[in-house]
Design a protein around this motif. Sequence first.
Motif: not given
Length: 211
Positions: A127-131
């Motif tokens: 669940d890793v955000k692009p930023r």
Amino acid sequence: MLDATKLCEAMGELEEDEIIEILEGVMAEGGAQASEAMEACQKGMDEVGNRFETGEYFVGDLIYAGQLMTQAVEILKPALVSGESGSAAKEKVVLCTVEGDLHDIGKNIVKAMMEAAGFEIIDLGIDVKPRVIIDAVKESGAKIVALSGVLTLALDSMKKTVDVFKEAGLREQVKFIVGGAPVNKDSGPDTGADAWASNPQQTVQICRGWV
């Protein structure tokens, strides 16, 4: 001699002892059929997924199947990466399951294979955000980003990640490879990634080509 059908069925039935016996037999014979064995295990995992969808298997069975698959990789990986270990010169790779997806079985298998081939893996988890991925690339200097996902929504998250790199002016600095259940010859290119892979061995081969 490998009986691929028997191995596939054993994985589908979650028969740990039989799986290990077959895989150790493959390695005892020199490991020449390691790739075929891994393919049979993956087909067995597809059957596990089918049984989960029909209600025959439950979440616990999926977790157990993932553990069996990890064991299979550990047994076979010396043959799967034979002659390649260390040759990646510890090239750094940022690896994660993309935003909105909580699955890590496939990601963990890829991680094991990549490390065996000599890559240094920066595992950001699930669940890793692009930023977060951008920050990891900036901090580590990694030139390869590997994005994993199991849910269909992962495709949108993969595309979003690539787009965010473009917006940040970093797209040309890294190579993207995507993989997972929803990724195929049609959906893979739509994410904007440089390549897509259908299995861990292919991931290793593609990334080695980039190195």
